[in-house]
Scaffold this motif. Structure first.
Motif, PDB file in Angstrom:
ATOM      1  N   ASP A 106      42.928  44.434  40.247  1.00 61.68           N
ATOM      2  CA  ASP A 106      41.587  44.083  40.749  1.00 61.68           C
ATOM      3  C   ASP A 106      41.105  42.774  40.128  1.00 61.68           C
TER       4      ASP A 106
ATOM      5  N   ALA B 265      40.332  39.038  41.815  1.00 60.01           N
ATOM      6  CA  ALA B 265      39.037  38.350  41.650  1.00 60.01           C
ATOM      7  C   ALA B 265      39.236  36.956  41.056  1.00 60.01           C
TER       8      ALA B 265
ATOM      9  N   SER C 277      40.604  34.611  43.700  1.00 60.46           N
ATOM     10  CA  SER C 277      39.545  34.239  44.626  1.00 60.46           C
ATOM     11  C   SER C 277      38.623  33.190  43.989  1.00 60.46           C
TER      12      SER C 277
ATOM     13  N   THR D 176      29.136  33.600  45.453  1.00 59.71           N
ATOM     14  CA  THR D 176      29.566  34.971  45.758  1.00 59.71           C
ATOM     15  C   THR D 176      30.685  35.395  44.811  1.00 59.71           C
ATOM     16  N   ASN D 177      31.580  34.439  44.543  1.00 60.35           N
ATOM     17  CA  ASN D 177      32.720  34.753  43.675  1.00 60.35           C
ATOM     18  C   ASN D 177      32.306  34.995  42.227  1.00 60.35           C
TER      19      ASN D 177
ATOM     20  N   ARG E 234      30.289  30.120  48.623  1.00 59.36           N
ATOM     21  CA  ARG E 234      31.495  30.901  48.337  1.00 59.36           C
ATOM     22  C   ARG E 234      31.689  31.041  46.819  1.00 59.36           C
TER      23      ARG E 234
ATOM     24  N   GLU F 134      25.428  46.154  40.093  1.00 58.85           N
ATOM     25  CA  GLU F 134      26.856  46.348  40.410  1.00 58.85           C
ATOM     26  C   GLU F 134      27.599  46.948  39.213  1.00 58.85           C
TER      27      GLU F 134
ATOM     28  N   ALA G 223      31.977  41.773  38.652  1.00 56.22           N
ATOM     29  CA  ALA G 223      32.117  43.194  39.020  1.00 56.22           C
ATOM     30  C   ALA G 223      33.575  43.649  38.935  1.00 56.22           C
ATOM     31  N   ASP G 224      34.482  42.869  39.532  1.00 56.12           N
ATOM     32  CA  ASP G 224      35.881  43.319  39.606  1.00 56.12           C
ATOM     33  C   ASP G 224      36.606  43.275  38.261  1.00 56.12           C
TER      34      ASP G 224
ATOM     35  N   TYR H 182      29.673  36.741  41.302  1.00 61.38           N
ATOM     36  CA  TYR H 182      29.348  38.182  41.270  1.00 61.38           C
ATOM     37  C   TYR H 182      30.616  39.016  41.350  1.00 61.38           C
ATOM     38  N   ARG H 183      31.514  38.595  42.239  1.00 64.31           N
ATOM     39  CA  ARG H 183      32.749  39.361  42.432  1.00 64.31           C
ATOM     40  C   ARG H 183      33.571  39.393  41.138  1.00 64.31           C
TER      41      ARG H 183
END
Lengths: 164, 237
Positions: B67, B71, B74, B99-100, B96, A146, B106-107, B102-103
Motif C-alpha cells: 500500500d 502511494a 503515485s 490529493t497525493n 493531483r 482518515e 493515509a496509505d 492526503y493519499r
C-alpha cells in the motif's frame, strides 16, 4: 452436630459445586481487587464500545469543526484527548494474558495515536510558516479523519484477535 | 431420679457421633476446596481450547508495504509532473499533488505505525512473530519456522534496521510535501519559483529513498514468506 447443621453444610457445598459447574465465565476463578478496573470480558466489551463511540465522536468533530468560526482547534484537540483516555481505559481492562498476546498490536495502536497527534504539530508548523489558518485546519482535520478511520480498523482487528 | 425429658447418653454412641461429625466436617472442607479449585482448572482448559489462530504477521506487513509503495509511486508521479512544468503550471497538476499528499499520509499510516512499534518494542516485536509462527495452525509451517530459525532471525534483523531508516525517511518526506504544499498555495503566479523547484527536487529525492527502503523491506518479507512455504510433493507418474 445436629442434623440441621449437617444438612445446611451439605446444601451450601452443593450450591457452591453446582454454581461453579454451570457458570461458564472464565473470570470467576480470578480474585478481583477492589481498586483495580475489572478485567472481565463484559468490562472489556464495554470499554471497547466506549472507545468506538469516542473514535466516532472524534471523527465527527474533525468533519464539523472547519465550519465553526471559533474554538474549533480546541474542540478537536479535546476530542482527541478523550479518545486517548478511552483507549487507556480500554487497555486497563485487558488481562495480563491478553496484554502479552496483543503486545505488538497494542504498540501499533499506541504508535497510531502518536502519528495522529503529529497532525496537530504539523498544523502549528503550517500556520507559523504562513499558511492560511483555515486551509491548514482543513488539512489537519482531513488527515485526522482518515487516520482515525484506519486506526479504528486496526482496533477492530486487534479486538477480534484478542476475542473481545 | 432422672429429671423429666433428660436422655441417657451412651458413651459408645457419643464417640460414634463424634467420629461421624469429624468425617462430615472433613468431607465438607474437601468439597469446598474442590469447588474453588475446579473453576480454576476449568478456566485454564477454556483458555487452552479457545486460543485464537495467531495472526499472519508477515502477510499483514507485506500488505502494508505494498500500500505504501503504491502511494509513494503515485506521489513520485505527481512530483515528476510538477518538475517537468517549465512555464505556467496547470491547476490539475497542483491538484493531483495535493490529493497525493492526503493519499500518502493515509496509505502509509499503518506502515509508519508498525515501524514505530518495532522501535518501541525492540527485539520483543520479532520474538512475538516467532511465537506466532510456532503457534501456526499448519504443522509444516511450525516445522519450517523451527528449522529456519536462524535465517528468519537474520531477515527480521534486516527488516528492523531498514524500518527505522524508512521511518526517518518518511518523516522527512512528509515534512517536504507539506512545505511544498505551502509554497504552491502561497505562490502568487502559476510559474514555479526557484525555491519551489528546489522543494520539488528535495521531495523527489526523499520519496525515492523511502521507495528504496520499502522495496528492501518488501523483498525481505518475500524471502521470509518463501522460507515458510510448505514444499508440495510432486506426484510421480
Amino acid at each position: 452436630m445436629g442434623t440441621r447443621t449437617r444438612k445446611s453444610i451439605a446444601l451450601i457445598v452443593s450450591i457452591c459445586l453446582l454454581g461453579n459447574l454451570f457458570a461458564p465465565s472464565n473470570c470467576r476463578a480470578q480474585l478481583v481487587w477492589p481498586f483495580a478496573p475489572p478485567t472481565t470480558p463484559q468490562a472489556q466489551r464495554n470499554a471497547l464500545n466506549v472507545l468506538h463511540s469516542r473514535v466516532n465522536w472524534f471523527r465527527n468533530a474533525t468533519r464539523n469543526a472547519p465550519n465553526f468560526a471559533t474554538g474549533n482547534y480546541a474542540m478537536v484537540w479535546q476530542e482527541f484527548q478523550q479518545l486517548r483516555d478511552a483507549y487507556s481505559a480500554f487497555k486497563a481492562t485487558l488481562t495480563p494474558d491478553k496484554l502479552a498476546a496483543g503486545a505488538n498490536e497494542l504498540a501499533e495502536l499506541d504508535a497510531g495515536l502518536d502519528i495522529l497527534q503529529q497532525a496537530f504539530d504539523e498544523y502549528q508548523q503550517d500556520v507559523a510558516a504562513g499558511r492560511a489558518t483555515h486551509a491548514a485546519f482543513e488539512s489537519m482535520c482531513q488527515a485526522l479523519n482518515e487516520g482515525a478511520a484506519l486506526w479504528l480498523q486496526e482496533l477492530d482487528r486487534v479486538a477480534k484477535q484478542l476475542r473481545i | 431420679m432422672k429429671p423429666l425429658g433428660a436422655t441417657v447418653v451412651n458413651p459408645q454412641r457419643s464417640s460414634k457421633i463424634k467420629s461421624a461429625t469429624l468425617a462430615y466436617r472433613s468431607i465438607s472442607i474437601w468439597l469446598f476446596a474442590v469447588s474453588i479449585i475446579f473453576p480454576a482448572c476449568h478456566t485454564a482448559r477454556n483458555v487452552a481450547t479457545q486460543q485464537p489462530a495467531p495472526p499472519d504477521d508477515i502477510a499483514e506487513a507485506r500488505r502494508n508495504v505494498t500500500d505504501s509503495l503504491n502511494a509513494i509511486q503515485s506521489m513520485l508521479n505527481a512530483l515528476n509532473d510538477l518538475n517537468k512544468v517549465s512555464g505556467a503550471r496547470p491547476g490539475e497538476i497542483s491538484n493531483r499533488f495535493m490529493t497525493n499528499v492526503y493519499r500518502l499520509q493515509a496509505d502509509s499510516f499503518k506502515v509508519r505505525a508498525h515501524a514505530r512499534a518495532m522501535k518501541s518494542r525492540g527485539d520483543a516485536y520479532f520474538e512475538q512473530w516467532q511465537v506466532h509462527l510456532a503457534q501456526a495452525n499448519n504443522p509444516e509451517i511450525r516445522k519450517l519456522a523451527g528449522q529456519q530459525c536462524r535465517t528468519l532471525q537474520n531477515s527480521f534483523d534486516r527488516i528492523q534496521q531498514t524500518s527505522e531508516q524508512m521511518r526517518e525517511a518518511f518523516r522527512l518526506l512528509i515534512s517536504d510535501v507539506h512545505a511544498l504544499r505551502r509554497a504552491l498555495e502561497n505562490e502568487s503566479s502559476a510559474t514555479a519559483s526557484k525555491s519551489t523547484k528546489d522543494l520539488v527536487q528535495k521531495a523527489r529525492e526523499d520519496a525515492q529513498k523511502v521507495r528504496q527502503y520499502l522495496a528492501t523491506i518488501g523483498r525481505e518479507l518475500d524471502t521470509v514468506a518463501s522460507k515458510l512455504k510448505p514444499v508440495r510433493s510432486v506426484a510421480k507418474d
